[in-house]
Design an enzyme around this catalytic site. Structure first.
Site, PDB file in Angstrom:
ATOM      1  N   HIS A 509       0.812  -1.221   0.000  1.00 30.85           N
ATOM      2  CA  HIS A 509       0.000   0.000   0.000  1.00 30.85           C
ATOM      3  C   HIS A 509       0.851   1.279   0.000  1.00 30.85           C
ATOM      4  O   HIS A 509       0.309   2.377  -0.074  1.00 30.85           O
ATOM      5  CB  HIS A 509      -0.996  -0.008   1.171  1.00 30.85           C
ATOM      6  N   ASP A 559      -0.732  -7.384   1.592  1.00 27.32           N
ATOM      7  CA  ASP A 559      -0.118  -6.050   1.523  1.00 27.32           C
ATOM      8  C   ASP A 559       1.410  -6.166   1.570  1.00 27.32           C
ATOM      9  O   ASP A 559       2.047  -5.815   2.554  1.00 27.32           O
ATOM     10  CB  ASP A 559      -0.643  -5.214   2.701  1.00 27.32           C
ATOM     11  N   SER A 676       4.637   1.931   8.116  1.00 25.03           N
ATOM     12  CA  SER A 676       4.172   0.895   7.193  1.00 25.03           C
ATOM     13  C   SER A 676       5.323   0.229   6.480  1.00 25.03           C
ATOM     14  O   SER A 676       6.263   0.893   6.056  1.00 25.03           O
ATOM     15  CB  SER A 676       3.248   1.509   6.143  1.00 25.03           C
TER      16      SER A 676
END
Ligand code: NAG
Ligand code: NAG
Ligand code: NAG
Ligand code: NAG
Ligand code: NAG
Length: 748
Positions: A509, A559, A676
């Site tokens: 992402h 992801d 992330s």
């Protein structure tokens, strides 16, 4: 204490058959320019140790021993003790050239220059300085002329030595001796081999005050032990003179002996234990699992770690270190029986041979490491026992014809510590044909750090997840997380982990539709510039809009993404890949032997529920204390996230996620927006294994950046790497390409 008292004491001592003890006195033992310490004050058996400032050494004696009748050995006499300037051996042994200035004696800080006669060229150092440890800086200067008859280069003559033999053809021999009774450390004899290399190592001449610095020890012991530990392929035939190393299937037995007799200071013993502890945990991070025998010795041998236990059940480094730490030196240890130590080692070896069988024993490699001053006063010389050990390992019961190729299988290292070292006796006990095996150390204060540096070398390239456990002055936390990568995509930031020298793993992402490789920059912070990116690949099943219609605005399953760099990252202490699941490199890190499976790795990695991650700034945060049992309660909170309208949590959080956060059993930290793609990992000994990567969370608690502690309902969800192996393998393990060496994945 006055003389008459001591006289009385001696009479008492005589009549009581030695039961009355008499203390020594401080009379006549003073040292000019220095000071002294005792191991047991003025009591019987205490050793007095003289100390001088750097660049000086105690003369005429380095230490004295307090005898039972209250007199010192050697007795204080004239000339009184003083600190003398350190001297270096005579450099005027150079052939075909001059050393300037020409002095009678060379003292600490004196400098010399080497000039070769015309027609001769110099190798080695032109300028040298006499160092405080009694050695010359740099390397031996050699003035030589090319000659067709010579197969080997002129081996030179080290300072303080003389050489016989001036022809350097194949099979020719040179022999060395030291002038003025200096001690020869290194090879007395060297033979010119077909490969153009001399056998053995360059000798050096030592005064009694000469010692090895910790840097020298870490360089030579380090490279030798590393060779035993790292798995190198056998060299091919063209590389004569190169070593054939232990095969991966070979077994390594390490025997360590520490002298705790009264001639050795308690402080030295503690430091030796410190150093052994470091050595063991360092070795544990290599891809080998040696068997250990660790013994302390004086007149007796105390086996603290028994090698035979390893054969039967397999010891674990943690227990060994506990046992070592528990060991306390007892005051009553008198006498030194070095032979008994070697006899113990020899007996254990014989039992191993019997248990594993003669054929398997041939594959065993033995490394003996002994810390002692060699002042054995009982049990006799260990020479014959050492010979027996050699005969056993060299597969040569009679000791007649030695098979040279067996030399590889036995190394005996001696670390000479203490003040009065019996060098000649100790040097004859060393074995092994490659590199130095005898180290003479003034003190072993930094030996633990010396051992710590051993593994730090660039050579140990293929060890994933290797890291330091503490911050270093020069590189801060970089050495703790050498795989840490910072990713910039246009204006967005993510973090990632180096998984091979060519690939960085991160979250899918982080990328948006329309991003190109040229928009992506990766920082490894290895001193080089930002890395340019060749391409990136998202997991084929990743589709953030897949469940929009089912009440999941953003769906993060799969992801995960891999970034391929244009060029390899140079692997070093500050840039090194993390271990990833289901690869053979990770099996090595987890010390799984034989044919290991991915399932074994899952079991090992999931057995401990504590997980860690690093945040945006690269600092460690505590990520999870949640066990698989608590998963249901954990993932339930996914429904609290913004943009989720479904009531079926399984629509949001698939089995591919690991859940962390909350406050029970411990208050976890939560990931922040910029975190992330970061690695969620676990340490195993000194190796780091990435088990997941940071994907998304149900609350953003760190608007201000940095880390935050979890609230009762905040949760993070991480992609479990064990669930995306086919994707990782399809790229990292791709064999039908020539751009990068593929990572080896386990077949099942
Ligand atoms: C003390 O004992 C040692 C040997 O144990 C002996 O050599 C020495 O002469 C003795 N000294 C005195 C003062 O008795
Ligand atoms: C060598 O060192 C000694 C002692 O420090 C000093 O006295 C002498 O001048 C030095 N000689 C040279 C040539 O530097
Ligand atoms: C020496 O040992 C090697 C391997 O251990 C063996 O292959 C070789 O045949 C031996 N050579 C002799 C002369 O015994
Ligand atoms: C080495 O030992 C010293 C003191 O004994 C200690 O302060 C230091 O942290 C140790 N270093 C390592 C790498 O263990
Ligand atoms: C993602 O899923 C949606 C909904 O099923 C679909 O319309 C879209 O084509 C998918 N995108 C990709 C790239 O597969």
């Amino acid at each position: 204490v006055s003389q008459p008292l001591c006289f009385l004491c001696n009479i008492l001592f005589y009549f009581s058959g030695g039961e009355v003890r008499c203390d020594c006195t401080e009379e006549g033992i003073q040292i000019k320019g220095g000071h002294y310490t005792f191991t047991k004050q003025l009591k019987k058996g205490s050793t007095l140790i003289y100390q001088c400032p750097d660049g000086y050494y105690p003369y005429p004696h380095l230490s004295r021993l307090c005898q039972p009748n209250g007199s010192w050995k050697p007795p204080p006499r004239r000339p009184t003790q003083k600190c003398r300037l350190v001297e270096c051996p005579d450099p005027n042994v150079l052939q075909n050239g001059n050393i300037l200035p020409s002095l009678e004696r060379y003292y600490v800080h004196n400098e010399t220059t080497c000039e070769c006669y015309s027609g001769y060229t110099r190798k080695g150092s032109s300028n040298r300085v006499c160092l405080p440890n009694g050695k010359w800086s740099g390397s031996t200067p050699i003035c030589s002329r090319d000659s067709a008859e010579n197969n080997c280069a002129d081996p030179g003559i080290p300072a303080g030595a003389s050489r016989t033999g001036n022809i350097f053809g194949i099979g020719n021999t040179v022999t060395y001796s030291c002038i003025d009774n200096l001690l020869l450390v290194g090879s007395e004899e060297r033979v010119c081999q077909e490969s153009g290399q001399w056998t053995g190592i360059e000798p050096a001449c030592y005064y009694r005050h000469t010692y090895d610095t910790s840097l020298e020890v870490s360089e030579s012991f380090g490279s030798a032990i590393r060779d035993s530990l790292t798995v190198l392929k056998p060299s091919d035939e063209t590389q004569l003179g190169r070593k054939i190393r232990i095969a991966k299937s070979g077994i390594l037995n390490i025997y360590i002996g520490v002298d705790i007799s009264e001639s050795i200071d308690q402080e030295d013993v503690d430091k030796a234990i410190d150093a052994i502890t470091v050595l063991i945990s360092k070795i544990a991070s290599f891809s080998v699992t040696p068997n250990y025998e660790i013994a302390f010795f004086s007149s007796e041998v105390f086996e603290v770690v028994k090698i035979l236990d390893f054969l039967n059940e397999g010891g674990k480094p943690k227990n060994m270190i506990e046992e070592l730490r528990k060991f306390k030196v007892d005051d009553k240890n008198t006498g030194t029986d070095l032979n008994l130590l070697f006899t113990t080692f020899e007996e254990r070896m014989a039992v191993i041979k019997e248990q594993v069988g003669e054929k398997n024993f041939e594959e065993h490699r033995h490394v003996l490491i002994v810390f002692t001053d060699g002042a054995f006063n009982m049990g006799g010389s260990p020479d014959r026992t050492v010979q027996k050990i050699k005969n056993m390992v060299y597969l040569d019961p009679t000791g007649q014809k030695k098979n040279e190729s067996r030399d590889e299988y036995l190394d005996i290292y001696i670390f000479a510590i203490g003040t009065d070292i019996l060098d000649t006796e100790l040097m004859s006990l060393t074995a092994g044909n490659d590199g130095r095996h005898y180290f003479r150390m003034k003190d072993i204060t930094n030996l633990n750090e010396t051992f710590d540096e051993i593994i730090d070398e660039e050579q140990v390239k293929d060890l994933c997840g290797l890291h330091k456990e503490y911050e270093t002055v020069d590189k801060g936390i970089r050495k703790m997380y050498p795989w840490w990568a910072f990713i910039t995509i246009v204006q967005r930031n993510c973090i990632g982990s180096l998984v091979t020298s060519r690939f960085v793993l991160t979250a899918a992402h982080c990328f948006r539709f329309g991003d190109e490789a040229e928009h992506v920059k990766v920082e490894i912070d290895d001193g080089g510039r930002k890395k340019t990116v060749k391409l990136f690949r998202l997991h084929p099943n990743y589709n953030i809009t897949l469940k929009k219609k089912k009440g999941v605005d953003e769906f993060y399953d799969y992801d995960v993404a891999l970034i391929q760099l244009e060029k390899d990252v140079k692997i070093s202490n500050i840039a090194r890949p993390i271990c990833i699941p289901c690869t053979s490199a990770t099996s090595n890190a987890l010390q799984l032997v034989g044919d290991s499976t991915c399932k074994q790795q899952v079991e090992l990695c999931c057995a401990l529920s504590l997980l860690f991650t690093t945040n945006l700034k690269g600092t460690l945060t505590f990520c999870s204390s949640i066990s698989p049992m608590q998963r249901g309660e954990c993932i339930r909170h996914a429904l609290d996230a913004k943009g989720i309208t479904t009531t079926d949590v399984r629509e949001v959080v698939t089995d591919n996620f690991i859940c962390t956060g909350g406050q029970t059993p411990f208050r976890d930290d939560v990931a922040c927006r910029g975190d992330s793609g970061g690695a969620v990992f676990k340490d195993y000994e000194r190796r780091t294994i990435q088990v997941a990567l940071v994907s998304w969370g149900n609350e953003d608690l760190c608007a201000s950046g940095g880390s935050a502690e979890s609230r009762a309902n905040s949760r993070d969800f991480h992609i479990n790497l064990f669930k995306v192996i086919p994707f990782l393998k399809s790229i990292l393990g791709k064999v039908d390409q020539t751009e990068y060496p593929p990572l080896h994945f386990l077949p099942n």
